[in-house]
Design a protein around this motif. Structure first.
Motif, PDB file in Angstrom:
ATOM      1  N   VAL A  63       0.824  -1.217   0.000  1.00 56.18           N
ATOM      2  CA  VAL A  63       0.000   0.000   0.000  1.00 56.18           C
ATOM      3  C   VAL A  63       0.859   1.269   0.000  1.00 56.18           C
ATOM      4  O   VAL A  63       0.338   2.376  -0.125  1.00 56.18           O
ATOM      5  CB  VAL A  63      -0.948   0.009   1.221  1.00 56.18           C
ATOM      6  N   LYS A  64       2.163   1.066   0.142  1.00 60.70           N
ATOM      7  CA  LYS A  64       3.055   2.230   0.108  1.00 60.70           C
ATOM      8  C   LYS A  64       4.417   1.767  -0.373  1.00 60.70           C
ATOM      9  O   LYS A  64       4.906   0.717   0.033  1.00 60.70           O
ATOM     10  CB  LYS A  64       3.167   2.862   1.503  1.00 60.70           C
ATOM     11  N   ILE A  65       5.043   2.542  -1.251  1.00 58.25           N
ATOM     12  CA  ILE A  65       6.379   2.208  -1.747  1.00 58.25           C
ATOM     13  C   ILE A  65       7.168   3.506  -1.904  1.00 58.25           C
ATOM     14  O   ILE A  65       6.660   4.493  -2.449  1.00 58.25           O
ATOM     15  CB  ILE A  65       6.289   1.404  -3.064  1.00 58.25           C
ATOM     16  N   ASN A  66       8.379   3.518  -1.360  1.00 58.15           N
ATOM     17  CA  ASN A  66       9.128   4.777  -1.233  1.00 58.15           C
ATOM     18  C   ASN A  66      10.468   4.772  -1.958  1.00 58.15           C
ATOM     19  O   ASN A  66      11.402   5.448  -1.534  1.00 58.15           O
ATOM     20  CB  ASN A  66       9.382   5.092   0.256  1.00 58.15           C
ATOM     21  N   PHE A  67      10.602   4.029  -3.047  1.00 60.64           N
ATOM     22  CA  PHE A  67      11.900   3.991  -3.717  1.00 60.64           C
ATOM     23  C   PHE A  67      11.714   3.714  -5.199  1.00 60.64           C
ATOM     24  O   PHE A  67      10.679   3.205  -5.637  1.00 60.64           O
ATOM     25  CB  PHE A  67      12.796   2.912  -3.098  1.00 60.64           C
ATOM     26  N   GLU A  68      12.763   4.042  -5.949  1.00 64.83           N
ATOM     27  CA  GLU A  68      12.837   3.738  -7.375  1.00 64.83           C
ATOM     28  C   GLU A  68      14.219   3.169  -7.663  1.00 64.83           C
ATOM     29  O   GLU A  68      15.147   3.321  -6.851  1.00 64.83           O
ATOM     30  CB  GLU A  68      12.597   4.989  -8.231  1.00 64.83           C
ATOM     31  N   LYS A  74      19.145   4.800   2.896  1.00 68.87           N
ATOM     32  CA  LYS A  74      19.879   4.685   4.153  1.00 68.87           C
ATOM     33  C   LYS A  74      19.427   3.443   4.915  1.00 68.87           C
ATOM     34  O   LYS A  74      18.303   2.970   4.758  1.00 68.87           O
ATOM     35  CB  LYS A  74      19.649   5.931   5.009  1.00 68.87           C
ATOM     36  N   LYS A  75      20.309   2.949   5.767  1.00 61.53           N
ATOM     37  CA  LYS A  75      19.992   1.794   6.607  1.00 61.53           C
ATOM     38  C   LYS A  75      18.792   2.112   7.490  1.00 61.53           C
ATOM     39  O   LYS A  75      18.738   3.150   8.137  1.00 61.53           O
ATOM     40  CB  LYS A  75      21.204   1.427   7.463  1.00 61.53           C
ATOM     41  N   GLY A  76      17.819   1.194   7.512  1.00 62.88           N
ATOM     42  CA  GLY A  76      16.648   1.355   8.364  1.00 62.88           C
ATOM     43  C   GLY A  76      15.525   2.181   7.770  1.00 62.88           C
ATOM     44  O   GLY A  76      14.450   2.282   8.371  1.00 62.88           O
ATOM     45  N   SER A  77      15.745   2.765   6.605  1.00 63.34           N
ATOM     46  CA  SER A  77      14.698   3.600   6.007  1.00 63.34           C
ATOM     47  C   SER A  77      13.526   2.734   5.541  1.00 63.34           C
ATOM     48  O   SER A  77      13.701   1.613   5.066  1.00 63.34           O
ATOM     49  CB  SER A  77      15.263   4.408   4.838  1.00 63.34           C
ATOM     50  N   LEU A  78      12.305   3.271   5.686  1.00 66.02           N
ATOM     51  CA  LEU A  78      11.091   2.554   5.297  1.00 66.02           C
ATOM     52  C   LEU A  78      10.952   2.611   3.779  1.00 66.02           C
ATOM     53  O   LEU A  78      10.800   3.678   3.199  1.00 66.02           O
ATOM     54  CB  LEU A  78       9.869   3.182   5.970  1.00 66.02           C
ATOM     55  N   LEU A  79      10.990   1.434   3.149  1.00 67.70           N
ATOM     56  CA  LEU A  79      10.930   1.367   1.690  1.00 67.70           C
ATOM     57  C   LEU A  79       9.546   0.973   1.184  1.00 67.70           C
ATOM     58  O   LEU A  79       9.145   1.392   0.095  1.00 67.70           O
ATOM     59  CB  LEU A  79      11.968   0.375   1.164  1.00 67.70           C
ATOM     60  N   ALA A  80       8.839   0.157   1.957  1.00 74.52           N
ATOM     61  CA  ALA A  80       7.511  -0.276   1.514  1.00 74.52           C
ATOM     62  C   ALA A  80       6.669  -0.643   2.724  1.00 74.52           C
ATOM     63  O   ALA A  80       7.192  -0.980   3.794  1.00 74.52           O
ATOM     64  CB  ALA A  80       7.616  -1.466   0.558  1.00 74.52           C
ATOM     65  N   LEU A  81       5.337  -0.565   2.542  1.00 77.01           N
ATOM     66  CA  LEU A  81       4.395  -0.918   3.605  1.00 77.01           C
ATOM     67  C   LEU A  81       3.394  -1.917   3.048  1.00 77.01           C
ATOM     68  O   LEU A  81       2.808  -1.700   1.982  1.00 77.01           O
ATOM     69  CB  LEU A  81       3.668   0.330   4.114  1.00 77.01           C
ATOM     70  N   ILE A  82       3.223  -3.035   3.779  1.00 75.62           N
ATOM     71  CA  ILE A  82       2.315  -4.107   3.354  1.00 75.62           C
ATOM     72  C   ILE A  82       1.095  -4.123   4.264  1.00 75.62           C
ATOM     73  O   ILE A  82       1.228  -4.027   5.492  1.00 75.62           O
ATOM     74  CB  ILE A  82       3.025  -5.467   3.391  1.00 75.62           C
ATOM     75  N   GLU A  83      -0.071  -4.241   3.682  1.00 78.16           N
ATOM     76  CA  GLU A  83      -1.316  -4.306   4.457  1.00 78.16           C
ATOM     77  C   GLU A  83      -1.717  -5.759   4.640  1.00 78.16           C
ATOM     78  O   GLU A  83      -1.883  -6.498   3.674  1.00 78.16           O
ATOM     79  CB  GLU A  83      -2.433  -3.542   3.731  1.00 78.16           C
ATOM     80  N   ASN A  84      -1.888  -6.167   5.938  1.00 77.86           N
ATOM     81  CA  ASN A  84      -2.295  -7.528   6.258  1.00 77.86           C
ATOM     82  C   ASN A  84      -3.356  -7.448   7.354  1.00 77.86           C
ATOM     83  O   ASN A  84      -3.049  -7.245   8.532  1.00 77.86           O
ATOM     84  CB  ASN A  84      -1.099  -8.357   6.717  1.00 77.86           C
TER      85      ASN A  84
END
Length: 368
Positions: A63-68, A74-84
């Motif tokens: 539901v969310k993606i933060n990269f191309e 950077k280490k620990g950065s949020l790259l994607a969010l999954i809905e479950n």
């Protein structure tokens, strides 16, 4: 008199011309002596240093993606969010059960309050029984009552004490069970929180996104690769060496590498690591080659070929490779096929250890 159709005449003429054009031409030469550089050929790919696959730890929709591709993250950065949704329900349920379990360990919990009331009643009963014992003892000593009545009141006191002891044990048991249940529910809640955190896909190490495997809205399964990440500055060649040649490869040997995208241009590298595991599928071993020359193309997965230099040989007897036939046979002029013992084989030359001299005349047939 036989008459030939003009069309057939043309076809016959074409066939004759083709046959004459495909006639074989015999070429002869002699073995020569020259200095050669012995190499081991290996194919491979470009791989970024510290490359890793960022994988999904749960099932669900992105539901969310933060990269191309190409981004530096950077280490620990949020790259994607999954809905479950199931994980959300489990976490909410475990938190509610944790709250109940916590309240059950409180001294004001209904179960403990009930036993406390029973304990108070049992203590009061003991006090009354003790008073009765003293009273009946005096009456018995005055012989005002029979012995059996005195013994009955003593038994009643004993039973009251036993009842109090059982209630105290029950209180401790219920309290212990409540504390155990609290530990279980707290563990389950922590576990569900951890599983819930798996919905957040974070970078394990700092690096560059070389490949993006998922898009917004994609369904992902546990273990699916979200992205491939590696060092943005350092890239190496991963070579696959045939099992028959791996014994010749040593650390710090130089390697001449050609990328498939820039054929004709050589890059010099050096063997830095030979991996001990054997790849069953490719029947080869892997080795890591780090570049000495600066690359002008550094896309992960780029196909390449490498020639590992394993030694220089002086004054070696060689023949052109196209003069060697299947089964290590060479055709000698006026003698026919003979078996030879070969050594180093390159794209152009074959080392001859036994079977020929520099005076031998060898033949090969090529199409004109």
């Amino acid at each position: 008199m036989l008459t030939i159709n003009p069309v057939y005449k043309i076809l016959i003429t074409i066939v004759i011309l083709l046959l004459s054009g495909c006639a074989k031409k015999t070429i002869e030469t002699r073995p020569i002596r020259k200095n050669i550089t012995e190499t081991v050929f290996a194919s491979g790919v470009l791989v970024p240093d510290n490359q890793y696959n960022l994988t999904s730890l749960t099932d669900g929709y992105i539901v969310k993606i933060n990269f191309e591709e190409g981004d530096i993250i950077k280490k620990g950065s949020l790259l994607a969010l999954i809905e479950n949704e199931q994980l959300d329900i489990n976490l909410k349920s475990s938190n509610q059960l944790l709250s109940i379990a916590s309240s059950n360990t409180n001294s004001e919990s209904p179960a403990l309050k009930q036993i406390e009331a029973n304990i108070q009643m049992a203590e009061n009963k003991i006090k009354q029984d003790k008073i009765q014992v003293e009273r009946f003892k005096k009456l018995y000593e005055l012989e005002s009552i029979p012995k059996v009545e005195y013994e009955n009141i003593l038994l009643a006191l004993k039973n009251s004490k036993a009842t109090l002891s059982a209630l105290l044990e029950s209180y401790e048991l219920i309290k212990q069970q409540a504390e155990q249940q609290l530990i279980i529910q707290r563990t389950q809640s922590d576990l569900n929180k951890s599983l819930k955190s798996n919905n957040e896909i974070r970078a394990i190490l700092e690096g560059k996104v070389y490949k993006k495997n998922k898009e917004l809205g994609d369904l992902t399964k546990k273990g699916d690769i979200i992205a491939t990440i590696g060092s943005p500055n350092k890239i190496y060649a991963l070579l696959s060496v045939d099992e028959s040649n791996i014994s010749k490869v040593k650390l710090n040997q130089k390697v001449v590498i050609q990328l498939n995208v820039t054929k004709g241009k050589n890059f010099l590298g050096i063997v830095k690591k030979i991996y001990p595991s054997f790849e069953e599928q490719s029947q080869s071993f892997s080795c890591r080659v780090e570049f000495i020359d600066k690359l002008d193309f550094n896309i992960s997965g780029t196909q390449l070929q490498g020639n590992i230099i394993i030694g220089d040989r002086k004054n070696v007897l060689v023949i052109p490779r196209n003069f060697l036939s299947y089964g290590n046979k060479v055709k000698l002029k006026n003698l026919g096929d003979v078996n030879v013992e070969t050594g180093f084989i390159s794209n152009d030359w074959v080392e001859i250890k036994k079977g020929l001299t520099d005076k031998s005349v060898i033949l090969t047939e090529n199409l004109k």
